[in-house]
Design a protein around this motif. Structure first.
Motif, PDB file in Angstrom:
ATOM      1  N   VAL A 109     -15.245  15.174  28.963  1.00 60.28           N
ATOM      2  CA  VAL A 109     -15.268  15.769  30.142  1.00 60.28           C
ATOM      3  C   VAL A 109     -16.367  17.010  30.062  1.00 60.28           C
ATOM      4  N   VAL A 110     -16.072  17.769  29.025  1.00 65.03           N
ATOM      5  CA  VAL A 110     -17.100  18.872  29.009  1.00 65.03           C
ATOM      6  C   VAL A 110     -18.383  18.465  28.320  1.00 65.03           C
ATOM      7  N   ASN A 111     -18.599  17.464  27.920  1.00 67.33           N
ATOM      8  CA  ASN A 111     -19.818  17.068  27.323  1.00 67.33           C
ATOM      9  C   ASN A 111     -20.821  16.603  28.492  1.00 67.33           C
ATOM     10  N   VAL A 112     -20.176  16.147  29.590  1.00 71.34           N
ATOM     11  CA  VAL A 112     -20.879  16.173  30.759  1.00 71.34           C
ATOM     12  C   VAL A 112     -21.268  17.268  31.392  1.00 71.34           C
ATOM     13  N   LEU A 113     -20.044  17.967  31.739  1.00 76.99           N
ATOM     14  CA  LEU A 113     -20.159  19.293  32.390  1.00 76.99           C
ATOM     15  C   LEU A 113     -20.991  20.312  32.173  1.00 76.99           C
ATOM     16  N   LYS A 114     -21.110  20.518  30.756  1.00 77.75           N
ATOM     17  CA  LYS A 114     -21.898  21.651  30.069  1.00 77.75           C
ATOM     18  C   LYS A 114     -23.230  21.567  30.371  1.00 77.75           C
ATOM     19  N   ARG A 115     -23.858  20.123  30.648  1.00 83.51           N
ATOM     20  CA  ARG A 115     -25.454  20.009  30.979  1.00 83.51           C
ATOM     21  C   ARG A 115     -25.835  21.070  32.385  1.00 83.51           C
ATOM     22  N   LYS A 116     -24.674  21.151  33.025  1.00 81.64           N
ATOM     23  CA  LYS A 116     -24.945  21.656  34.242  1.00 81.64           C
ATOM     24  C   LYS A 116     -24.182  23.037  34.710  1.00 81.64           C
ATOM     25  N   TYR A 117     -23.319  23.182  33.940  1.00 83.64           N
ATOM     26  CA  TYR A 117     -22.283  24.156  34.364  1.00 83.64           C
ATOM     27  C   TYR A 117     -21.919  24.942  32.922  1.00 83.64           C
ATOM     28  N   VAL A 118     -21.455  26.177  33.167  1.00 82.46           N
ATOM     29  CA  VAL A 118     -20.716  27.156  32.434  1.00 82.46           C
ATOM     30  C   VAL A 118     -19.418  26.570  32.392  1.00 82.46           C
ATOM     31  N   ILE A 119     -18.738  26.389  31.157  1.00 76.83           N
ATOM     32  CA  ILE A 119     -17.424  25.890  31.014  1.00 76.83           C
ATOM     33  C   ILE A 119     -16.582  27.275  30.756  1.00 76.83           C
ATOM     34  N   VAL A 120     -15.512  27.330  31.627  1.00 73.64           N
ATOM     35  CA  VAL A 120     -14.766  28.458  31.817  1.00 73.64           C
ATOM     36  C   VAL A 120     -13.109  28.054  31.574  1.00 73.64           C
ATOM     37  N   SER A 121     -12.645  28.779  30.187  1.00 71.11           N
ATOM     38  CA  SER A 121     -11.068  28.431  30.141  1.00 71.11           C
ATOM     39  C   SER A 121     -10.648  29.768  29.611  1.00 71.11           C
ATOM     40  N   GLY A 122      -9.431  29.476  29.052  1.00 72.12           N
ATOM     41  CA  GLY A 122      -8.498  30.822  28.754  1.00 72.12           C
ATOM     42  C   GLY A 122      -8.350  31.102  27.460  1.00 72.12           C
ATOM     43  N   LEU A 123      -9.182  30.271  26.140  1.00 70.64           N
ATOM     44  CA  LEU A 123      -9.074  30.708  25.033  1.00 70.64           C
ATOM     45  C   LEU A 123      -7.521  30.451  24.560  1.00 70.64           C
ATOM     46  N   ALA A 124      -6.873  29.782  25.032  1.00 71.04           N
ATOM     47  CA  ALA A 124      -5.441  29.518  24.472  1.00 71.04           C
ATOM     48  C   ALA A 124      -5.494  28.321  23.372  1.00 71.04           C
ATOM     49  N   LYS A 125      -4.279  27.952  22.932  1.00 70.94           N
ATOM     50  CA  LYS A 125      -4.120  26.868  22.122  1.00 70.94           C
ATOM     51  C   LYS A 125      -4.530  25.759  22.912  1.00 70.94           C
ATOM     52  N   GLY A 126      -4.640  24.432  22.503  1.00 72.41           N
ATOM     53  CA  GLY A 126      -4.575  23.359  23.116  1.00 72.41           C
ATOM     54  C   GLY A 126      -6.153  23.161  23.642  1.00 72.41           C
ATOM     55  N   ILE A 127      -5.748  22.555  25.072  1.00 74.18           N
ATOM     56  CA  ILE A 127      -6.794  22.079  25.943  1.00 74.18           C
ATOM     57  C   ILE A 127      -7.944  23.325  26.235  1.00 74.18           C
ATOM     58  N   ASP A 128      -7.597  24.640  26.297  1.00 71.12           N
ATOM     59  CA  ASP A 128      -8.544  25.573  26.455  1.00 71.12           C
ATOM     60  C   ASP A 128      -9.600  25.663  25.020  1.00 71.12           C
ATOM     61  N   SER A 129      -8.684  25.721  24.048  1.00 73.90           N
ATOM     62  CA  SER A 129      -9.706  25.739  22.808  1.00 73.90           C
ATOM     63  C   SER A 129     -10.676  24.625  22.545  1.00 73.90           C
ATOM     64  N   PHE A 130     -10.094  23.301  22.991  1.00 73.74           N
ATOM     65  CA  PHE A 130     -11.078  22.238  22.771  1.00 73.74           C
ATOM     66  C   PHE A 130     -12.280  22.447  23.830  1.00 73.74           C
ATOM     67  N   ALA A 131     -11.779  23.066  25.061  1.00 75.47           N
ATOM     68  CA  ALA A 131     -13.004  22.936  25.871  1.00 75.47           C
ATOM     69  C   ALA A 131     -14.011  23.745  25.641  1.00 75.47           C
ATOM     70  N   HIS A 132     -13.513  25.073  24.990  1.00 73.39           N
ATOM     71  CA  HIS A 132     -14.533  26.031  24.477  1.00 73.39           C
ATOM     72  C   HIS A 132     -15.215  25.539  23.433  1.00 73.39           C
ATOM     73  N   GLU A 133     -14.866  24.936  22.396  1.00 69.75           N
ATOM     74  CA  GLU A 133     -15.180  24.245  21.363  1.00 69.75           C
ATOM     75  C   GLU A 133     -16.362  23.304  21.661  1.00 69.75           C
ATOM     76  N   ALA A 134     -16.004  22.380  22.777  1.00 73.07           N
ATOM     77  CA  ALA A 134     -17.352  21.498  23.071  1.00 73.07           C
ATOM     78  C   ALA A 134     -18.240  22.040  23.722  1.00 73.07           C
ATOM     79  N   ALA A 135     -18.233  23.136  24.019  1.00 71.71           N
ATOM     80  CA  ALA A 135     -19.359  23.747  25.099  1.00 71.71           C
ATOM     81  C   ALA A 135     -20.026  24.819  24.069  1.00 71.71           C
ATOM     82  N   LEU A 136     -19.730  24.887  22.756  1.00 67.21           N
ATOM     83  CA  LEU A 136     -20.288  26.150  22.045  1.00 67.21           C
ATOM     84  C   LEU A 136     -21.917  25.917  22.011  1.00 67.21           C
TER      85      LEU A 136
END
Length: 211
Positions: free
Chosen positions: A97-124
């Motif tokens: 999901v993030v690999n698609v979204l990050k092309r047009k959007y800033v990815i926002v999450s909570g820097l928590a364990k699990g989904i949050d951290s994976f979302a941030h990492e994919a958008a680095l």
């Protein structure tokens, strides 16, 4: 000394550990304050640089501490959240999901364990914003230390809690309203029906945003 809202709010925030209601009372009563030196950047409500998205909240943060590029918060963003104890499928789906979204959007999450951290990492390799439920200088969980350091350099980490405030459980549901307000919509990868993620969902619905 003439009352200075910026300096007063900083003092109240530190004095009351970022507690919203206590700061509100102190501002209303113009309680005495001291001038503090803060090692982190911060912006207070009403200032030009204050994120406009937070004004949509019933309780916008009085102060926002941040590390990194604050201008990212003014760009189009999408929240991506989910369970801390996520499945392997959830991990894979987050990256997809993030690999698609990050092309047009800033990815926002909570820097928590699990989904949050994976979302941030994919958008680095693009842009991402982490919203903390603890002091701006507190790395939580410790497992995210390397991610935290990378985001400090090229992205944005923010918190309404002053330096040193511990990650108390009550902070995270309150933190979630900020994630909801920053994104134009919210993507939930996977979550339990009574989880903190669902509190973020409710915040988004209250703001009239798509989930």
């Amino acid at each position: 000394m003439k009352y200075n809202y910026r300096l007063a709010i900083l003092f109240y925030s530190v004095l009351y550990g970022g507690d919203w209601e206590s700061i509100a009372s102190a501002i209303k009563n113009k309680e005495p304050y001291q001038i503090l030196n803060c090692p982190f950047h911060f912006v207070t409500i009403g200032e030009k640089e204050y994120p406009a998205c937070f004004y949509d909240l019933d309780c916008p943060p009085w102060i926002v501490f941040y590390i990194g590029n604050l201008s990212l918060i003014h760009e189009r963003a999408v929240g991506v959240v989910g369970a801390r104890e996520c499945s392997e499928e959830g991990k894979i789906n987050t990256r997809a999901v993030v690999n698609v979204l990050k092309r047009k959007y800033v990815i926002v999450s909570g820097l928590a364990k699990g989904i949050d951290s994976f979302a941030h990492e994919a958008a680095l390799d693009q842009k991402t914003i982490g919203v903390l439920g603890c002091g701006i200088d507190v790395v939580y969980p410790k497992a995210n230390a390397a991610l935290f350091e990378r985001m400090k350099k090229d992205h944005l980490i923010l918190s309404e809690y002053p330096p040193g405030v511990k990650p108390y459980a009550k902070h995270f549901p309150w933190r979630n309203r900020l994630i909801a307000s920053i994104g134009t919509c919210l993507i939930v990868i996977e979550a339990g029906m009574k989880s903190g993620t669902m509190l973020t969902v409710n915040e988004c619905l209250d703001l009239g945003k798509d989930v």
